[in-house]
Design a protein around this motif. Structure first.
Motif, mmCIF file in Angstrom:
data_model
loop_
_atom_site.group_PDB
_atom_site.id
_atom_site.type_symbol
_atom_site.label_atom_id
_atom_site.label_comp_id
_atom_site.label_asym_id
_atom_site.label_seq_id
_atom_site.Cartn_x
_atom_site.Cartn_y
_atom_site.Cartn_z
ATOM 1 N N SER A 1 37.390 42.113 52.310
ATOM 2 C CA SER A 1 37.929 42.853 53.458
ATOM 3 C C SER A 1 39.002 42.017 54.160
ATOM 4 C CB SER A 1 36.825 43.275 54.428
ATOM 5 O OG SER A 1 36.225 42.172 55.035
ATOM 6 N N ILE A 2 38.811 40.708 54.202
ATOM 7 C CA ILE A 2 39.827 39.815 54.783
ATOM 8 C C ILE A 2 41.114 39.907 53.953
ATOM 9 C CG2 ILE A 2 40.424 37.386 55.201
ATOM 10 C CD1 ILE A 2 37.408 36.941 55.874
ATOM 11 N N MET A 3 40.914 39.873 52.644
ATOM 12 C CA MET A 3 42.048 39.939 51.723
ATOM 13 C C MET A 3 42.789 41.266 51.852
ATOM 14 S SD MET A 3 41.600 39.169 47.704
ATOM 15 C CE MET A 3 42.780 39.742 46.513
ATOM 16 N N TYR A 4 42.040 42.349 51.953
ATOM 17 C CA TYR A 4 42.656 43.687 52.044
ATOM 18 C C TYR A 4 43.469 43.799 53.333
ATOM 19 C CZ TYR A 4 42.884 48.814 51.369
ATOM 20 O OH TYR A 4 43.303 50.107 51.172
ATOM 21 N N GLY A 5 42.904 43.291 54.435
ATOM 22 C CA GLY A 5 43.617 43.330 55.717
ATOM 23 C C GLY A 5 44.913 42.533 55.661
ATOM 24 N N ALA A 6 44.833 41.352 55.045
ATOM 25 C CA ALA A 6 46.030 40.511 54.915
ATOM 26 C C ALA A 6 47.087 41.216 54.085
ATOM 27 C CB ALA A 6 45.657 39.175 54.275
ATOM 28 N N ARG A 7 46.639 41.893 53.037
ATOM 29 C CA ARG A 7 47.597 42.591 52.161
ATOM 30 C C ARG A 7 48.215 43.796 52.857
ATOM 31 N NH1 ARG A 7 44.372 44.270 47.884
ATOM 32 N NH2 ARG A 7 46.215 45.012 46.778
ATOM 33 N N LEU A 8 47.445 44.472 53.714
ATOM 34 C CA LEU A 8 48.030 45.576 54.491
ATOM 35 C C LEU A 8 49.190 45.049 55.329
ATOM 36 C CD1 LEU A 8 44.894 47.533 55.852
ATOM 37 C CD2 LEU A 8 46.499 48.330 54.105
ATOM 38 N N ILE A 9 48.967 43.872 55.945
ATOM 39 C CA ILE A 9 50.028 43.267 56.770
ATOM 40 C C ILE A 9 51.212 42.888 55.884
ATOM 41 C CG2 ILE A 9 50.610 41.243 58.177
ATOM 42 C CD1 ILE A 9 47.718 41.386 59.313
ATOM 43 N N GLN A 10 50.930 42.258 54.755
ATOM 44 C CA GLN A 10 52.017 41.778 53.904
ATOM 45 C C GLN A 10 52.766 42.909 53.207
ATOM 46 O OE1 GLN A 10 50.195 38.462 51.668
ATOM 47 N NE2 GLN A 10 51.025 37.189 53.324
ATOM 48 N N ASN A 11 52.115 44.057 53.080
ATOM 49 C CA ASN A 11 52.785 45.217 52.490
ATOM 50 C C ASN A 11 53.410 46.125 53.551
ATOM 51 O OD1 ASN A 11 52.381 45.627 49.347
ATOM 52 N ND2 ASN A 11 50.566 44.593 50.112
ATOM 53 N N GLY A 12 53.366 45.682 54.797
ATOM 54 C CA GLY A 12 54.003 46.456 55.863
ATOM 55 C C GLY A 12 53.228 47.691 56.292
ATOM 56 N N LEU A 13 51.954 47.772 55.958
ATOM 57 C CA LEU A 13 51.159 48.949 56.329
ATOM 58 C C LEU A 13 50.383 48.738 57.633
ATOM 59 C CD1 LEU A 13 49.887 49.772 52.737
ATOM 60 C CD2 LEU A 13 51.518 51.107 54.058
ATOM 61 N N ALA A 14 50.419 47.534 58.160
ATOM 62 C CA ALA A 14 49.792 47.215 59.446
ATOM 63 C C ALA A 14 50.467 45.951 59.956
ATOM 64 C CB ALA A 14 48.290 46.979 59.288
ATOM 65 N N THR A 15 50.435 45.753 61.276
ATOM 66 C CA THR A 15 50.927 44.474 61.796
ATOM 67 C C THR A 15 49.737 43.622 62.233
ATOM 68 O OG1 THR A 15 51.157 45.484 63.973
ATOM 69 C CG2 THR A 15 53.139 45.356 62.609
ATOM 70 N N ARG A 16 48.611 44.308 62.402
ATOM 71 C CA ARG A 16 47.401 43.610 62.834
ATOM 72 C C ARG A 16 46.226 44.203 62.067
ATOM 73 N NH1 ARG A 16 47.644 45.263 67.656
ATOM 74 N NH2 ARG A 16 48.671 43.454 68.553
ATOM 75 N N ALA A 17 45.297 43.359 61.616
ATOM 76 C CA ALA A 17 44.109 43.875 60.928
ATOM 77 C C ALA A 17 42.881 43.133 61.443
ATOM 78 C CB ALA A 17 44.244 43.698 59.421
ATOM 79 N N ILE A 18 41.920 43.906 61.900
ATOM 80 C CA ILE A 18 40.657 43.307 62.346
ATOM 81 C C ILE A 18 39.713 43.418 61.157
ATOM 82 C CG2 ILE A 18 38.870 43.335 64.126
ATOM 83 C CD1 ILE A 18 40.964 44.914 65.868
ATOM 84 N N VAL A 19 39.342 42.272 60.615
ATOM 85 C CA VAL A 19 38.690 42.239 59.306
ATOM 86 C C VAL A 19 37.406 41.427 59.344
ATOM 87 C CG1 VAL A 19 40.886 42.472 58.085
ATOM 88 C CG2 VAL A 19 40.046 40.187 58.626
ATOM 89 N N GLY A 20 36.444 41.817 58.562
ATOM 90 C CA GLY A 20 35.218 41.028 58.512
ATOM 91 C C GLY A 20 34.107 41.767 57.822
ATOM 92 N N GLY A 21 32.889 41.414 58.209
ATOM 93 C CA GLY A 21 31.754 42.041 57.551
ATOM 94 C C GLY A 21 30.452 41.738 58.254
ATOM 95 N N SER A 22 29.436 42.435 57.835
ATOM 96 C CA SER A 22 28.130 42.289 58.461
ATOM 97 C C SER A 22 27.044 42.648 57.454
ATOM 98 C CB SER A 22 28.020 43.245 59.651
ATOM 99 O OG SER A 22 28.175 44.580 59.192
ATOM 100 N N ASP A 23 25.872 42.166 57.665
ATOM 101 C CA ASP A 23 24.692 42.643 56.947
ATOM 102 C C ASP A 23 23.472 42.227 57.742
ATOM 103 O OD1 ASP A 23 24.646 44.311 54.677
ATOM 104 O OD2 ASP A 23 25.553 42.750 53.433
ATOM 105 N N SER A 24 22.508 43.106 57.800
ATOM 106 C CA SER A 24 21.265 42.733 58.465
ATOM 107 C C SER A 24 20.199 42.541 57.404
ATOM 108 C CB SER A 24 20.842 43.815 59.455
ATOM 109 O OG SER A 24 20.636 45.027 58.775
#
Lengths: 395, 331
Positions: free
Chosen positions: A166-189
């Motif tokens: 998810s971190i990688m996908y967010g970074a790629r959205l920014i690098q591909n010009g599809l976002a300027t900011r990405a809030i990325v991460g994950g969770s599990d209980s």
């Protein structure tokens, strides 16, 4: 392609519910693994796990949840998300902008509610409040709805490497010009589901886990969440910057559903690809935050991959020895720990290690050390051969 | 974004092998379950362990994996092997957490599909699984579009798959997702004026790259928005059209209308944004499921190729909250 910076961090783990608590515990070499308490299971009172000792209801009150259908997984994710956006000082306008993306990740979704799911799926109830909360997407959708986010919203599940992706996908959205900011991460209980799943594979240790030790007996499951705010260099301005995400790669081991191949091709390719993306040579990596689950298979395979790639293996450690394995959250939580390595210029010792694995002879970091760190490599490998590596660099 | 070359569509219709969309397969027991593909290429021991989603995906992907080379595999699936998941859950409860067999657990992880395909083809490249419910496939397609932007010479296998199992049916029925009255035709479905739809399942696989030569169609743009407000959706569509279609006209509006009266306002409003354009619906063919938009993309490609259309706009929404637009053009 734009550079990608980390401007906000939110984390909750067995070491604490703030970044500062996590940092202090790592520095002191504290282990947050304890006996399972809060889940109604035969394993309660026996199994060592990285459990956050806060009742789900307490989280609901603390986070002022009035909506129905919030699972423990969603609550952990929301907790970390709130800290991340506050840390990055994002306004409501920033959060709801079309160019702000939200990329979550988890492996268990709402299946932490074993008994409710059992009844709903087998038509033994009139329908619980969680009918729309069992899938992985529900965790991210809960946050999206609460904040009315409008940008690209996604959820990834590649098992134990989910939030590295998810971190990688967010970074790629920014690098591909599809976002300027990405809030990325994950969770599990923690969940009865995953505890029994991993138990059926005989990879749970009945003692506190010992990553990279010759006598390791398996992993400890854990729970937690972490979110990072990633921003493009165009919008980052004068903001506080924790680190730069310079490298990433995803590869598949294509070998077995639940173990890594002898040659560890997946881990090797993921690390090698991340170096290539960051335009770095292996000898420029100062520290490796390993996947290091303490299973027989992972630690030996990961060691072999490191020996294949690095002429001299850099200092490495596994924070699984501090908190256990948080599955879908692990990539994001350990990204936070890797960023601490950079901002504090220090490395934390791997706990419970005594003797090296015979075939590889690699020794993890066994003492807290101050040192110059410019680039940290963080590994996340999952079931299904899903291997991902990230590189964070000093900003 | 990218060109679509070979495709395999496993659905409730005759879309796999000899394609015949005139011979519409009927709705059975208010469901549209995919016709299972040929599994001869799967080793029997492996086949027996597979849940429905992994099976459908393997059957759909193997013809492509056996003939083409891919640099990576990207799958969208909201639930993956939910049937295996509940089977394992039932074991936990029924055997009171005793000694359990791991097969269902391992098959239940949503990434089991993409990893199984990697394993079949020894594909060590990029491998990702998007599970964002009604936009799982769209996010997978966007992932591939970015990969091809980063590596223009590469080719990827892109797929969307979801299964309908008895368990999934139970959960969604309780949630009010399905119609209670008997539905046996497209007319029944679209004229019902009641809430709920009919469940479906299926798997669609696309071989995609940046090469125009020999392509079936081009996916020009994808847009997604989360909202329950009709005017936000129409505003988004207006911007999407201005940005991606410009002055050119549309040949076909492919609507994800599903017979659920709660979702109809979104479809009607979007249709009004592109007036005087032919409208066709597809949920009477594939049923409603989280990755039905993958079926719609296949259908758009098919129509572009066989009806000689210039372009198709697909609009789909899932549960009135997750909306997607895909603009498909002739290659």
């Amino acid at each position: 392609m734009s550079r990608v910076f980390v401007t906000g961090i939110g984390i909750i783990s067995p070491l604490g519910d703030t970044l500062s608590l996590n940092h202090t515990a790592l520095k002191k070499g504290i282990c947050g693994i304890s006996t399972l308490q809060l889940i109604n299971s035969n394993f309660a009172g026996k199994l060592p796990v990285g459990e956050i000792k806060t009742e789900t209801q307490t989280f609901k009150e603390k986070l002022k949840i009035t909506e129905t259908g919030y699972t423990r997984n969603s609550l952990l994710a929301l907790h970390a998300f709130i800290d991340a956006i506050n840390d990055s000082k994002l306004s409501n306008e920033d959060i709801t902008a079309y160019n702000t993306a939200l990329i979550g990740a988890n492996s268990v979704g709402g299946m932490c509610l074993t008994d409710e799911l059992y009844k709903d799926a087998n038509s033994k109830s009139q329908g619980s409040e969680y009918l729309s909360s069992y899938d992985g997407g529900s965790v991210t959708l809960a946050i999206q709805e609460r904040y009315g986010m409008r940008g690209i919203i996604n959820t990834i599940n590649t098992a134990c490497s989910s939030s590295a992706n998810s971190i990688m996908y967010g970074a790629r959205l920014i690098q591909n010009g599809l976002a300027t900011r990405a809030i990325v991460g994950g969770s599990d209980s923690l969940a009865k589901y995953t505890i029994n799943g991993f138990n059926s594979l005989y990879i749970l240790s009945d003692e506190i886990c010992r990553p990279f030790d010759s006598e390791r007996k398996g992993l400890n499951l854990a729970e937690g969440a972490a979110f990072l705010v990633l921003e493009s260099e165009e919008i980052v301005g004068n903001k506080k910057v924790y680190a730069e995400l310079t490298g990433y790669c995803n590869a598949n081991d294509a070998f077995h559903p639940s173990s890594i191949s002898e040659n560890a091709d997946g881990p090797f390719l993921a690390m090698q690809g991340a170096l290539r993306k960051a335009n770095l040579q292996p000898n420029q990596i100062d520290f490796i935050n390993t996947h290091g689950t303490a299973t027989e298979n992972n630690d030996e395979a990961e060691s072999k991959a490191m020996l294949r790639l690095f002429e001299k293996v850099p200092p490495f450690a596994s924070t699984k020895s501090n908190i256990g394995h948080t599955l879908g959250a692990a990539g994001a939580i350990e990204a936070v720990y890797s960023i601490l390595n950079l901002t504090e210029q220090e490395i934390y010792k791997s706990l419970n290690y005594k003797n090296p694995i015979q075939t590889t002879g690699l020794v993890p970091v066994t003492a807290y050390t101050k040192m110059t760190i410019n680039h940290v490599l963080s590994n996340s490998f999952g079931f299904g051969g899903n291997c991902s590596s990230l590189i964070f660099s000093k900003a | 974004m990218f060109y679509i070359h070979q495709t395999v569509c496993v659905s409730a219709q005759k879309t796999n092998g000899l394609i015949d969309l005139d011979d519409i397969q009927p709705i059975k027991d208010n469901k549209l379950q995919a016709i299972e593909p040929n599994y001869d290429a799967i080793p029997p021991a492996m086949y027996r362990r597979m849940g429905r989603a992994v099976r459908l995906a393997s059957g759909a992907a193997l013809p492509l994996l056996n003939t083409l080379t891919f640099n990576g595999i990207v799958i969208g699936t909201a639930n993956g092997g939910l049937e295996d998941c509940i089977k394992f859950l039932n074991q936990i409860v029924d055997y009171n957490e005793g000694k359990l067999t791991p097969t269902n657990f391992v098959q239940s992880t949503t990434n089991a599909i993409a990893s199984q395909l990697a394993f079949f083809s020894s594909n060590k490249g990029y491998n990702n699984t998007h599970v964002h419910r009604g936009l799982a496939f769209e996010n997978a397609a966007l992932d591939v579009a970015m990969m091809l932007n980063e590596f223009p010479d590469n080719s990827y296998l892109l797929g969307g798959v979801d299964e309908i199992s008895a368990y999934q049916y139970n959960i969604e029925s309780l949630a009010g997702s399905y119609k209670k009255e008997s539905i046996s035709s497209a007319e029944d479905l679209y004229n019902s004026k009641t809430t709920g739809s009919i469940p479906g399942d299926g798997c669609t696989m696309f071989a995609v790259n940046k090469q125009k030569t020999g392509a079936t169609a081009k996916l020009k743009a994808i847009g997604t928005i989360h909202t329950d407000k009709v005017e936000e959706v129409t505003q988004y569509l207006t911007n999407f059209i201005n940005k991606n279609l410009g002055e050119s006209s549309l040949s076909l509006f492919l609507s994800g209308e599903n017979g659920d009266s709660r979702h109809l306002p979104y479809y009607s409003a979007c249709q009004n944004i592109v007036p005087n354009i032919a409208v066709e619906r597809f949920k009477h063919l594939c049923g409603e499921y989280a990755t039905a938009s993958a079926f719609a993309l296949w259908l758009a490609c098919h129509k572009i190729q066989h009806n000689n259309l210039k372009n198709v706009l697909i609009y789909n929404n899932f549960r009135g909250k997750q909306h997607s637009f895909m603009l498909v053009e002739n290659a």
